[in-house]
Design an enzyme around this catalytic site. Structure first.
Site, short mmCIF file in Angstrom:
data_model
loop_
_atom_site.label_atom_id
_atom_site.label_comp_id
_atom_site.label_asym_id
_atom_site.label_seq_id
_atom_site.Cartn_x
_atom_site.Cartn_y
_atom_site.Cartn_z
N GLY A 109 -16.86 24.04 20.78
CA GLY A 109 -17.84 23.86 21.85
C GLY A 109 -17.33 23.14 23.08
O GLY A 109 -18.10 22.83 23.98
N ARG A 373 -11.52 31.65 10.10
CA ARG A 373 -10.71 30.43 10.19
C ARG A 373 -10.86 29.65 8.88
O ARG A 373 -11.82 29.88 8.14
CB ARG A 373 -11.14 29.56 11.37
CG ARG A 373 -12.59 29.17 11.31
CD ARG A 373 -13.00 28.41 12.55
NE ARG A 373 -14.46 28.35 12.60
CZ ARG A 373 -15.16 27.94 13.63
NH1 ARG A 373 -14.55 27.53 14.71
NH2 ARG A 373 -16.46 27.90 13.60
N ARG A 597 -4.52 -12.68 -5.73
CA ARG A 597 -4.59 -13.82 -4.81
C ARG A 597 -5.34 -14.93 -5.54
O ARG A 597 -6.57 -14.91 -5.61
CB ARG A 597 -5.33 -13.43 -3.54
CG ARG A 597 -4.59 -12.42 -2.65
CD ARG A 597 -5.47 -12.02 -1.48
NE ARG A 597 -4.76 -11.39 -0.39
CZ ARG A 597 -4.80 -10.09 -0.11
NH1 ARG A 597 -5.50 -9.27 -0.86
NH2 ARG A 597 -4.13 -9.60 0.92
N ARG A 653 0.27 -14.45 -7.40
CA ARG A 653 0.82 -15.19 -6.27
C ARG A 653 0.30 -16.63 -6.29
O ARG A 653 -0.90 -16.86 -6.51
CB ARG A 653 0.42 -14.53 -4.96
CG ARG A 653 0.96 -15.26 -3.76
CD ARG A 653 0.54 -14.61 -2.49
NE ARG A 653 -0.87 -14.81 -2.21
CZ ARG A 653 -1.50 -14.26 -1.18
NH1 ARG A 653 -0.85 -13.44 -0.38
NH2 ARG A 653 -2.75 -14.49 -0.97
N GLU A 780 7.33 -11.69 3.74
CA GLU A 780 6.25 -11.55 4.72
C GLU A 780 6.48 -12.36 5.98
O GLU A 780 5.64 -12.36 6.88
CB GLU A 780 4.89 -11.87 4.09
CG GLU A 780 4.81 -13.21 3.39
CD GLU A 780 3.45 -13.48 2.74
OE1 GLU A 780 2.47 -12.77 3.08
OE2 GLU A 780 3.38 -14.39 1.91
N GLY A 801 4.70 -8.42 2.05
CA GLY A 801 3.35 -8.78 2.50
C GLY A 801 3.24 -8.29 3.94
O GLY A 801 3.44 -9.03 4.89
N THR A 802 2.90 -7.03 4.06
CA THR A 802 2.97 -6.41 5.40
C THR A 802 1.85 -6.87 6.32
O THR A 802 1.91 -6.63 7.52
CB THR A 802 2.99 -4.88 5.29
OG1 THR A 802 1.96 -4.49 4.37
CG2 THR A 802 4.34 -4.38 4.81
N ASN A 803 0.83 -7.55 5.77
CA ASN A 803 -0.19 -8.11 6.67
C ASN A 803 0.42 -9.23 7.50
O ASN A 803 0.35 -9.24 8.73
CB ASN A 803 -1.38 -8.68 5.87
CG ASN A 803 -2.06 -7.63 5.03
OD1 ASN A 803 -1.97 -6.45 5.32
ND2 ASN A 803 -2.73 -8.06 3.98
N ASP A 804 1.03 -10.19 6.79
CA ASP A 804 1.66 -11.29 7.51
C ASP A 804 2.88 -10.81 8.28
O ASP A 804 3.12 -11.22 9.41
CB ASP A 804 2.07 -12.41 6.54
CG ASP A 804 0.94 -13.41 6.34
OD1 ASP A 804 0.43 -13.90 7.37
OD2 ASP A 804 0.56 -13.68 5.20
N CYS A 866 2.40 -5.16 -0.99
CA CYS A 866 1.03 -5.49 -1.38
C CYS A 866 0.14 -5.77 -0.17
O CYS A 866 -0.99 -6.20 -0.31
CB CYS A 866 1.01 -6.66 -2.35
SG CYS A 866 1.70 -8.17 -1.67
N TYR A 886 7.08 0.66 -5.68
CA TYR A 886 5.64 0.85 -5.84
C TYR A 886 4.89 0.35 -4.61
O TYR A 886 5.43 -0.42 -3.81
CB TYR A 886 5.11 0.14 -7.09
CG TYR A 886 5.13 -1.36 -7.02
CD1 TYR A 886 4.07 -2.07 -6.45
CD2 TYR A 886 6.23 -2.09 -7.49
CE1 TYR A 886 4.10 -3.45 -6.35
CE2 TYR A 886 6.26 -3.47 -7.40
CZ TYR A 886 5.19 -4.14 -6.83
OH TYR A 886 5.22 -5.50 -6.71
C1 PEP Z 1 0.25 -9.94 3.21
O1 PEP Z 1 0.49 -10.82 4.02
O2 PEP Z 1 0.52 -8.74 3.40
C2 PEP Z 1 -0.42 -10.26 1.94
C3 PEP Z 1 -0.58 -9.34 1.01
O3 PEP Z 1 -0.92 -11.52 1.81
P1 PEP Z 1 -2.27 -12.02 2.50
O4 PEP Z 1 -2.96 -10.83 3.08
O5 PEP Z 1 -3.05 -12.66 1.42
O6 PEP Z 1 -1.75 -12.99 3.51
MG MG Z 2 0.41 -12.86 3.36
#
Ligand code: PEP
Ligand code: MG
Length: 910
Positions: A109, A373, A597, A653, A780, A801-804, A866, A886
């Site tokens: 559209g 399609r 955690r 942890r 991390e 710890g890919t968040n940090d 993680c 993993y």
């Molecule tokens: C991270 O940092 O990726 C992690 C898994 O630890 P948190 O999120 O608890 O800091």
């Molecule tokens: Mg962390």
């Protein structure tokens, strides 16, 4: 710019230039029309002007286009004339054309279409005589002028009331006649409309409506190219990552008519059920109608198949007699046409090896296919169709795994809104789709009140400016969580995903007034106790109670997961903090816990008191006293985890968050605490103040806590190992992995490792028994990644710890990024939210480097991730390529990660 010498591709019974593989050049529609012709399916003949010509239009304008394709277009029209046995521009039996856009990616559209092209004051008479239907001819003519006036000549409304200037004229004519607005007009009215429409165009545009068919055709072709750059199309492209350089093709095709009487009609059909995936041909059609009538939904369409018709009648509570009399299926009404349609759909599905969505028109007893399609479908249908096509031998295992978009599995895992009810619901705000699911409940603003309300048997939605660990219990009992602040990895989002709980975060328009206990959006305000519904998959916030449906896990879903497991190399674990989460994770197929955690256990029941006592103690003796109270509680938690995960690894942890997160910040609760601890309020206040940090995420947290207060590490190690020994005694196979957070130097790791090993030795000596355990670290901080070889000499495993790692590498906080990330994403500063999908070039490079360095010193080192990215399909693909062992993600994302890991293995063969 180089342009192929061929720009126009014909399709028809006698000759077809293109095929399905030429989507880039012919657009999806054009390529599929050509393919259908090649398969011997009856398609109205036509030609496709390639997408490259669109680029010429954009770069050089319409004169250049005319010069480039004039001869080819004339040859194309001659081809269609030959096929149809009619002449374009002929006044006795005119060939009429449709002109439609068609880009590589479907853009429903977004661009323009013109039908019935070739009509003028003479041709309309010829059409009327030929069709023996004057009303039809004049109706076709007025529709054409209407579309042409709008799309090509650019007649626009002059005011709000004038929303659609041609429709305004139609209503005027009806009013003048004194008939209802839904009355069909007769031929005389239609003739009057044609005159009035032309007058309107003359008056508003200052030009005559062109009667020359060739002028009409060129005008339409240029208008389609022009529409590639209209605002609608631009926005759509932006939202769907479609490059501007692709351009659109133009399809010019002979018109066929479904509105030529009772043996004509038009419809849409699916080779399988798009909502359930059932292998059942189904669709709808209207007798004596044009395609737009089906879409407009004014008349009740009839079902294509008898089976579909019976099912429809049952739902609509129409008796079999009435159904047969008033709503017969195409199968009953036109058995021969139905057989042809059935053959065509079977052929098309087999050919494309996927569910098809087809459009067809029946003109005076003859079937024409207008489009095919791959059909859009629900997550459930995606799974069922993939697995059934695999069993039917239509596709192979790898293709079946690719047919399911991992993200769409969400729809199978969480409750969903009733699809009918949701259409009527009112959206009052929109936030981030932080954690999928559908939730409906009464508004509460405080976590403890959420608990209280739920105890009284109510269902609640917890609405907060933002959440903190203190809100955990309230979050766990709420049906859903709505926050005004915070991004995809804000506390609320992460915790909600972990719980598999619906959450909409960062709904910026929502203002929460805790004092008045109200939430407002703009000038509207809602009180505590009013009903709200959240869609965690879209981020929509609805007013009121929208009914939900429980998710159903079909057998095909299980089969798909088993298939994925056979193809993937990456292991999949879950982030789980409680035995309940662990159980969910295991049910979803997690092969271990990749992150527990431990601090999440600190808020349960009375524990928070002991935790605060520990934090507020003046010295080690005081801390040890408080920790002794915590020990049996933590031990109990770990026993539960080990029991649930019997035989699978459990990574625990040590304490990570800054301590200030555990103490109350409001005076009321500080007073309660002072009373409980038998201390003056001022002392409590001072201690809370002491804990204040400007940037707590970069402050006293992670292993820095364990290093300054080793007794905490001691207690936690003891709790883990004693729990392990206790469970081992009960015949449970315990695989404990102790993980040190936020390490940046080898000395930090060694200092903590020393405490852990000494505690282990003490526990084993006391118990006269040992327990195997692994000792590893999170990677991390960027520094940890940079010196991963030194750390790898000491640590037995790494968990990224890919968040940090993301926040520290990017240099922005996951809790504050919500302020600018949305506009960054909109402006293309980042392709995706780096907290959601790993930044492969930057943060990813650190991961790759650490993998290499870790393995160089300890070849067998266990490597996992993680952070939240462990459940994101694009990131999973990256982790597969980076060679991790993993990924670990929220329990509800485990199936998504399993499938994404299989797709990664297929896409990147070893
Ligand atoms: C991270 O940092 O990726 C992690 C898994 O630890 P948190 O999120 O608890 O800091
Ligand atoms: Mg962390």
């Amino acid at each position: 710019m180089t342009t192929a010498s061929k720009n126009v591709y014909v399709f028809g019974a006698a000759r077809t230039d293109g095929d399905a593989k030429m989507k880039n050049l012919l657009g999806g529609k054009g390529a599929n029309l050509a393919e259908m012709c090649r398969l011997g399916i009856a398609v109205p003949p036509g030609f496709t002007i390639s997408t490259e010509v669109c680029t010429v239009y954009t770069d050089q304008g319409q004169d250049a286009v005319l010069k480039l394709i004039d001869a080819e277009v004339r040859a194309g029209v001659a081809f269609v004339e030959q096929e149809m046995g009619k002449k374009f521009g002929d006044s006795s039996d005119p060939l009429l054309l449709s002109v439609r856009s068609g880009s590589r990616a479907s853009m429903p559209g977004m661009m323009d279409t013109i039908l019935n092209l070739g009509l003028n004051d003479e041709a309309v008479e010829g059409l009327a005589r030929k069709a023996n239907n004057e009303r039809f001819a004049w109706d076709s003519y007025r529709r054409f002028i209407q579309m042409y006036g709008d799309v090509v000549m650019g007649l626009k409304p002059v005011s709000k009331e004038d929303h659609d200037p041609f429709e305004v004229v139609i209503d005027m004519v009806k009013e003048k006649k004194g008939v209802q607005l839904d009355t069909e007009l007769d031929t005389a009215d239609l003739k009057e409309l044609v005159t009035r429409f032309k007058g309107l165009i003359r008056a508003r545009v200052g030009r005559e409506f062109p009667s020359d068919p060739w002028e009409q055709l060129w005008g339409s072709v240029m208008a389609v190219f022009q529409s590639w750059n209209n605002d609608r199309a631009k926005v759509y492209r932006e939202l769907n990552d479609i490059p501007e350089s692709w351009g659109t093709a133009v399809n010019v095709q002979a018109m066929v008519f479904g509105n030529l009487g009772e043996n004509s009609g038009t419809g849409v059909a699916f080779t399988r059920d798009a909502s359930t995936g059932e292998d059942l041909f189904n669709g709808e059609f209207l007798i004596n109608a044009q395609g737009e009538d089906v879409v407009a939904g004014i008349r009740t369409p009839q079902q294509v198949t008898l089976e579909g018709s019976r099912r429809w009648a049952q739902l609509a509570m129409v008796s079999e007699d009435e159904r047969r009399a008033r709503f017969p299926s195409l199968e009953e009404l036109m058995p021969e046409i139905y057989q042809q349609l059935l053959q065509a759909e079977t052929k098309l599905e087999r050919h494309y090896a996927d569910m098809q969505d087809v459009e067809f028109t029946i003109q005076e007893g003859r079937l024409w296919m207008l489009q095919t399609r791959n059909g859009k479908r629900t997550g459930a249908a995606m799974v069922r169709i993939a697995m059934e096509m695999l069993r039917q031998g239509i596709i192979d295992e790898k293709e079946a795994l690719h047919r399911v978009n991992p993200e769409r599995l969400n729809e199978l895992l969480h409750p969903v809104f009733d699809p009918v009810a949701i259409r009527k619901a009112r959206v009052i705000a929109h936030g981030l789709p932080a954690s999928p699911g559908a939730a409906t409940g009464q508004i509460v603003f405080f976590a403890d009140e959420a608990e209280e309300w739920v105890r009284k048997g109510r269902t609640v939605i917890l609405v907060r400016q933002e959440t903190s660990p203190e809100d955990l219990r309230g979050m766990s009992v709420a049906k859903g969580i709505l926050t005004a602040r915070g991004g995809m990895t804000s506390h609320a989002a992460v915790v909600a995903r972990g719980m598999g709980k619906c959450c909409v975060s960062g709904a910026g328009a929502v203002h929460v007034d805790y004092h008045a206990r109200t939430m407002s959006v703009g000038s509207e305000t809602w009180k505590e106790g009013e009903w709200l519904s959240l869609d965690g998959s879209t981020g929509d916030v609805f007013l009121g109670q929208v009914p939900t449906k429980e998710a159903e896990l079909t057998g095909d879903f299980g089969a798909l997961m088993e298939l994925a497991d056979r193809h993937r190399r990456l292991g999949v674990r879950a982030n789980a903090d409680t035995p309940e989460d662990a159980k969910v994770a295991r049910n979803f197929g997690a092969k271990g816990i990749g992150l527990c955690r431990t601090e999440h256990m600190f808020f349960e029941g009375d524990r928070i008191k002991a935790v605060r006592e520990m934090i507020l103690a003046d010295d080690e003796t005081g801390r040890r006293k408080a920790l002794a109270k915590l020990l049996p509680m933590q031990r109990g938690d770990f026993e539960g985890l080990f029991r649930e995960m019997n035989g699978l690894a459990v990574t625990i942890r040590l304490l990570d968050p800054p301590l200030h997160e555990f103490v109350p910040h409001d005076e009321e609760n500080q007073r309660v605490m002072a009373h409980e601890m038998n201390l003056p309020l001022a002392v409590i206040k001072m201690r809370v103040e002491d804990l204040h940090e400007f940037n707590p995420m970069m402050g006293h947290r992670g292993c820095r806590l364990g290093i300054t207060y080793p007794e905490i590490t001691e207690m936690q190690t003891r709790a883990i190992l004693e729990a392990g020994l206790n469970m081992k005694a009960k015949g449970i196979e315990v695989k404990a992995e102790i993980m040190i957070p936020l390490v940046g130097t080898v000395r930090e790791f060694n200092a903590q490792a020393k405490v852990i090993r000494a505690t282990a030795a003490a526990v084993f000596a006391e118990r006269g028994e040992k327990l195997d355990y692994m000792l590893g670290t999170m990677i991390e901080t960027p520094r940890a990644a940079l010196i991963a070889d030194s750390i790898g000499q000491q640590a037995e495993f790494f968990s990224f710890g890919t968040n940090d790692l993301t926040q520290m590498t990017m240099g922005f906080s996951r809790d504050d990024a919500g302020k600018f990330l949305p506009s960054y994403l909109k402006d293309g500063m980042y392709e995706r939210d780096p907290f959601q999908s790993i930044d492969q070039k930057g943060v990813g490079l650190l991961v790759r480097m650490a993998v290499e360095k870790g393995r160089s010193v300890r070849p067998g080192i266990k490597l996992g991730v993680c952070g939240e990215h462990g459940g994101d399909p694009a990131s999973v693909d990256f982790f597969h390529r980076a060679g991790l062992d993993y990924v670990s993600c929220s329990p509800f994302r485990v199936p998504i990660a399993r499938l994404a890991a299989a797709q990664a293995a297929i896409d990147n063969p070893a």
